[in-house]
Design a protein around this motif. Structure first.
Motif, short mmCIF file in Angstrom:
data_model
loop_
_atom_site.label_atom_id
_atom_site.label_comp_id
_atom_site.label_asym_id
_atom_site.label_seq_id
_atom_site.Cartn_x
_atom_site.Cartn_y
_atom_site.Cartn_z
N GLY A 48 -19.92 -79.63 70.79
CA GLY A 48 -20.79 -79.41 69.64
C GLY A 48 -21.66 -80.62 69.38
O GLY A 48 -21.47 -81.67 69.99
N ALA A 49 -22.62 -80.47 68.47
CA ALA A 49 -23.56 -81.55 68.18
C ALA A 49 -22.82 -82.75 67.57
O ALA A 49 -21.88 -82.57 66.79
CB ALA A 49 -24.64 -81.07 67.23
N TYR A 81 -27.17 -84.95 68.17
CA TYR A 81 -27.64 -84.54 69.48
C TYR A 81 -26.81 -83.36 69.94
O TYR A 81 -25.61 -83.29 69.70
CB TYR A 81 -27.51 -85.71 70.48
CG TYR A 81 -28.27 -86.93 69.99
CD1 TYR A 81 -29.63 -87.04 70.25
CD2 TYR A 81 -27.63 -87.90 69.24
CE1 TYR A 81 -30.33 -88.14 69.77
CE2 TYR A 81 -28.32 -88.98 68.76
CZ TYR A 81 -29.68 -89.12 69.02
OH TYR A 81 -30.36 -90.18 68.55
N ASP A 82 -27.51 -82.48 70.65
CA ASP A 82 -26.80 -81.29 71.15
C ASP A 82 -27.23 -81.04 72.58
O ASP A 82 -28.27 -81.52 73.03
CB ASP A 82 -27.15 -80.08 70.25
CG ASP A 82 -26.06 -79.01 70.33
OD1 ASP A 82 -25.14 -79.17 71.18
OD2 ASP A 82 -26.13 -78.04 69.56
N MET A 85 -19.62 -75.14 65.30
CA MET A 85 -20.08 -76.51 65.64
C MET A 85 -19.38 -77.53 64.73
O MET A 85 -19.45 -77.45 63.52
CB MET A 85 -21.59 -76.58 65.44
CG MET A 85 -22.15 -77.85 65.98
SD MET A 85 -23.92 -77.89 65.76
CE MET A 85 -24.44 -76.84 67.09
N THR A 86 -18.69 -78.46 65.35
CA THR A 86 -18.02 -79.46 64.52
C THR A 86 -18.76 -80.78 64.59
O THR A 86 -19.30 -81.13 65.63
CB THR A 86 -16.58 -79.70 65.01
OG1 THR A 86 -16.66 -80.12 66.34
CG2 THR A 86 -15.73 -78.47 64.86
N VAL A 87 -18.74 -81.42 63.50
CA VAL A 87 -19.40 -82.73 63.48
C VAL A 87 -18.42 -83.77 62.97
O VAL A 87 -17.79 -83.58 61.95
CB VAL A 87 -20.64 -82.69 62.56
CG1 VAL A 87 -21.20 -84.08 62.37
CG2 VAL A 87 -21.70 -81.78 63.15
#
Lengths: 109, 913
Positions: A15-16, A74-75, B1-3
């Motif tokens: 992931g990003a 960033y991705d 999506m993990t951040v």
């Protein structure tokens, strides 16, 4: 592909992430405590990946609760995901060959 | 999506962030003091990356770095020094790699049009350009000239093959340099490993040619190995061979190019032919190449008999010893090897109660000619030249600053229109570069002219007294030196001018018209420069005045006796023919008697200084040993003839008489000063003393008289003293003597008379180094006045620089205050109060500069008083006088623009922009 570039692609495959998160991920992944990535190395590699179209600074930012306003995320691009997979396959093939030659024990896998 | 959310960070605000907007981050990241210094360092290190890279990534990189530092701190509880160091090293490394491997467009800061612009600016103000170039040329030329002159005179290796390895070996006895005893040469030659190919030599005067057209030449009696040391083959014929030096060999001579030209008209057939040398038919075996005069200024070479070094008794003859250092050996290593050897040799025959302190000194041949103070002289003179350069640079920088100030509005407009700082700095540098290049070329040309002029002058006035390698001209060292000085000038001027440009505050300048912008820092620099200028010029002038005092002393040297119509020369009985003291005594007695009989000569005296007061030979012991404290010592002088010639009268007891020879009991006369020191209140006549200077130290010498005082020792040193012991020459065992005589009609007649008398006594003996005192004084005077004039010119230049510089600077600063002064006068200020105000402005720097100069003056004054007989009060008075003169001159330079500004009416002043 340079090792640092593959490491970044691997980190972004989940992931990003922003730069610091990438560093943390790479350092956590390494089983050796001496695996270190410094900012200069990271951003030079990131620049190359962006230029090659494998990584992109994300435009729609991640969901608000996890966001950090100060930094860019960033991705992977589809091309980046494809390149990371191809590199992983190549490395797997190499590892298999190494096992066949008994350079590393079978149990290691 | 993990951040992932970095630790220790403030809650996200959800606001989007513009790329590279570092300002807001800086506030957040700098809030913690412990993260401030790493971030500052990181910011500096980031400059290693190209600007284009930084534009895209800088903000993000800083944020990531700050996260890492904060996280590490929260874990460890203190600044993570190791992490920061690693990061900084990495950023520098990757940044430089990025620069090397990337294809970013390089910002162009070098533009040809800037060069054209700078040229146009300089042409537009020809007065400024000319003044700046002349000042720079003066400073650069003087420094280059001084360095190059001193380098050639003192440091340059001999112009011979591997000349830097040629060394001279001296004995250092009780701290004084001495030639090597001929008897020790053999032992040194076989034992020394660090110095090879030793060659001994001694000076000798020869008459080349027949009577009537004979010519006196300064020759060298040399071991044939001297030519091996020089590694120079003969131009025609050959050099000396070992077979020439053996006893009974036919006499031979090698001529210098100049002697061959002058005495033999450059006739090739003279080689292998016989010529008369000192009246003896001698074979000319070779002619040396042009310009060769090894060891110093030799005009011919004759073999030093092998017996001199092989069979001479110790103490009979001294020689100079040269050799070549073994490869890879330093002077210090060679000295360390030679010292114990020499000590053993001397200890074996030193029977005195207190043995002398002996060491060997192995030093570069060229530099050792200048004595032990050469490094001091070299440093001090170069320092003076550097000070003049500093003065020139200070003035040029001041002029440039003034110009930069005038163009500040233009600079601000350019900046406002987007010109980069680099571009503006480079633009300013063009002007500096052009000025320095022009000043450098002119200065170097001046230095080259000066060097050639010195060579011409010395050739014309001092021919025969000059070391053969003293040829001053433009060469690579001079060019490198000039290049170095120009670089220093460019850097110094560039730094100040760039600082001025980078400190420009666009907004202030454009709002204000620039009169005040940057004024404070520029004012500070200007004031500092004035202070430096005052200090420098004060020190320079003080040095000049003290050098002038020295020159005056040198010109008015008082030898202590009447020198009019006085000639002196040497009598050197050849050791091969005069082997005993008795034989030499007969020669001396005959010569003295014959010379005294000559109608042409009067007041003939032979003398020989046997020991100086400071040497071990000067020590004596009293039989009536009541003295306490330091061992008594005196100058020991052997004489034969009329003491009146030296201005010395016997005041008590009797003078020496013809009966005081080697057969009789030894006697002495002592000077009044010595008598007063050791026989206070009573007559020393009849007392006895023992002397280290004479061979037999066990012999008691009876004092028969007391003579009036005469100063001995170097007239320009502190070692001068009237403590003297006179011995009869015939009892002294002297192997050499000097004669002094007063001529009646002319010097030429005196010389002929001398030659004839010597020939009558011994046809093979010629008087050594005959010269009239007047000639010696003329030469000393010539050198002293020339050097003083050179110094005076340099110091006058520096004073002029300081005056012009101060005047220019004060004019500008006072000019800027015209309006203010107008207001003050309109409000009722008197001319006197305004004058006081403006003079006070310059007065502060003047005061600080003078105060800063004070310790330097004290240092210079003490050095002069230490080395020369200049009393402390003269140094002090000169220091005060110079300081006062500089204060007066600088105040005058401030007063002139003050007077001008007072002529402007208040109304005109108020209208002035």
């Amino acid at each position: 592909m340079r090792p640092i570039e593959f490491e970044i692609l691997l980190s972004l495959a989940a992931g990003a992430r922003h730069g610091y998160a990438i560093i943390q991920d790479i350092e956590a992944r390494g089983d050796d405590a001496d695996v270190r990535v410094e900012t200069g190395t990271l951003y030079r590699a990131l620049q190359r990946l962006v230029e090659q179209g494998l990584v992109v600074p994300t435009e729609p930012r991640p969901a608000a609760p996890d966001d950090d306003a100060r930094r860019r995320y960033y991705d992977l691009t589809p091309a980046g995901r494809h390149a990371a997979a191809a590199e992983a396959r190549r490395l797997a093939r190499l590892v298999d060959s190494a096992r066949g030659l008994r350079l590393i024990p079978r149990s290691a896998g | 999506m993990t951040v992932q959310k970095p630790p220790g960070q403030p809650a996200p605000s959800g606001q989007p962030e513009p790329r590279g907007a570092a300002e807001s981050q800086r506030e957040v990241l700098s809030s913690d003091a412990a993260t401030t210094w790493p971030l500052r360092a990181y910011d500096v290190a980031l400059r290693a990356f190209p600007a284009a890279f930084r534009e895209s990534w800088e903000g993000d990189m800083r944020a990531t770095f700050a996260d890492r530092v904060a996280a590490a701190r929260s874990t460890a509880g203190r600044a993570p020094v190791r992490l920061v160091a690693r990061e900084l090293a990495n950023v520098l490394h990757t940044g430089l790699r990025e620069r090397l491997h990337s294809n970013y467009p390089k910002p162009r800061i070098m533009h040809l049009r800037d060069l054209r612009y700078a040229l146009r600016l300089l042409i537009r103000s020809p007065g400024f350009t000319l003044l700046t170039v002349l000042v720079l040329a003066g400073g650069l030329g003087l420094s280059t000239f001084t360095f190059s002159f001193l380098y050639t005179a003192m440091i340059r290796p001999l112009p011979l093959s591997e000349g830097e390895r040629i060394v001279r070996i001296d004995a250092v006895v009780d701290g004084r340099r001495r030639a090597i005893d001929a008897a020790d040469v053999g032992a040194l030659r076989t034992s020394l490993r660090t110095v090879r190919e030793l060659g001994a030599y001694t000076g000798r005067e020869l008459v080349v040619g027949r009577d009537g057209d004979g010519r006196m030449v300064d020759a060298t009696a040399a071991e044939p190995s001297l030519f091996a040391v020089a590694r120079t083959p003969a131009l025609f014929g050959r050099t000396l061979l070992p077979s020439d030096a053996v006893e009974g060999a036919a006499p031979v001579i090698v001529l210098s190019y100049r002697t061959w030209e002058v005495a033999f008209g450059a006739d090739r057939s003279v080689v292998d032919s016989e010529v008369a040398i000192d009246g003896v038919s001698t074979l000319v075996v070779g002619v040396m190449p042009e310009g060769f005069g090894f060891p110093v200024a030799s005009e011919a070479w004759v073999p030093l008999p092998a017996t001199t070094t092989a069979a001479t008794m110790p103490g009979m003859e001294s020689v100079r010893l040269v050799g070549r250092l073994a490869p890879g050996v330093s002077h210090a290593e060679a000295s360390a090897e030679a010292s114990p050897l020499l000590r053993r040799l001397l200890a074996a025959r030193d029977t005195s109660a207190r043995p002398a302190n002996v060491a060997a000194s192995v030093e570069s041949f060229a530099s050792v000619q200048f004595g032990d103070e050469r490094l001091l002289v070299f440093t001090v003179l170069n320092l003076l030249a550097a000070l003049i350069l500093l003065l020139a640079l200070v003035n040029v920088v001041n002029l440039l600053l003034a110009r930069a100030n005038e163009r500040i509005r233009e600079t601000a407009v350019r900046m406002a229109l987007g010109a980069s700082m680099g571009r503006l700095v480079v633009q300013g540098m063009w002007e500096t570069l052009i000025l320095c290049a022009m000043g450098g070329v002119l200065g170097t040309a001046g230095a080259a002219w000066g060097l050639e002029a010195i060579t011409r002058w010395t050739r014309a006035n001092m021919e025969g007294n000059l070391a053969f390698w003293w040829v001053w001209r433009m060469d690579s060292v001079t060019l490198i030196c000039a290049g170095a000085f120009v670089t220093v000038a460019v850097v110094a001027m560039g730094v100040v001018v760039s600082l001025r440009t980078t400190r420009t505050n666009v907004r202030e300048v454009l709002q204000d018209g620039g009169a005040r912008s940057g004024g404070r820092s520029i004012g500070r620099i200007s004031r500092a420069l004035v202070t430096v200028q005052v200090t420098t010029v004060t020190v320079l002038m003080y040095f000049g005045v003290m050098a002038g005092v020295m020159a005056e002393r040198a010109l008015t040297i008082d030898p202590g006796f009447d020198t009019t119509r006085l000639v002196q020369g040497g009598i050197a009985p050849p050791p091969a023919r005069y082997t005993t003291d008795a034989e030499r005594a007969v020669l001396f007695r005959n010569l003295q008697a014959r010379l005294a009989e000559q109608g042409e000569l009067d007041e003939v005296i032979l003398r020989r200084t046997l020991a100086e007061k400071q040497s071990s030979g000067g020590r004596f012991t009293l039989r009536d040993a009541r003295q306490t404290g330091a061992a008594p010592s005196a100058f020991v002088v052997a004489t034969l003839g009329d003491l009146n010639t030296l201005g010395v009268q016997v005041m008590d007891g009797r003078p020496f008489n013809a009966a005081d020879d080697g057969e009789r009991a030894p006697v002495a006369i002592i000077s009044r000063a010595l008598a007063a020191r050791h026989w206070a209140g009573r007559s020393p006549v009849g007392d006895q003393l023992r002397l280290a200077a004479v061979g037999d130290t066990a012999r008691w010498i009876t004092i028969v008289g007391v003579a009036s005082d005469l100063p001995y020792g170097d007239p320009l040193s502190r070692d001068r003293s009237a403590d003297a012991i006179y011995l009869p020459l015939l009892q002294s065992g002297a192997t050499y003597a000097t004669f002094l005589a007063r001529y009646r009609s002319s010097e030429l007649a005196a010389r002929q008379s001398l030659r004839q008398t010597f020939a009558q006594v011994d046809p093979l003996l010629v008087p050594d180094g005959v010269q009239s005192y007047d000639e010696v004084l003329r030469k000393v005077g010539l050198i002293t006045t020339s050097v003083s004039r050179l110094f005076a010119a340099c110091f006058a230049f520096s004073l002029l620089l300081a005056l012009v510089g101060t005047f220019g600077l004060m004019s500008r600063r006072i000019g800027l205050r015209t309006r203010e002064i107008g207001v003050r006068r309109a409000l009722g200020a008197t001319d006197a109060s305004i004058t006081a105000l403006l003079l006070g402005q310059g007065g502060r720097q003047l005061g600080v500069g003078t105060l800063m100069a004070a310790p330097l003056l004290a240092g210079v004054g003490m050095a002069f008083s230490y080395y020369f007989p200049i009393s402390a009060w003269i140094s002090l008075t000169a220091g005060l006088a110079v300081s006062l003169a500089i204060v007066a001159l600088i105040l005058a330079a401030t007063w002139m623009p003050t007077r001008q500004v007072l002529r402007v009416t208040p109304r005109d002043a108020l209208w002035r922009d």
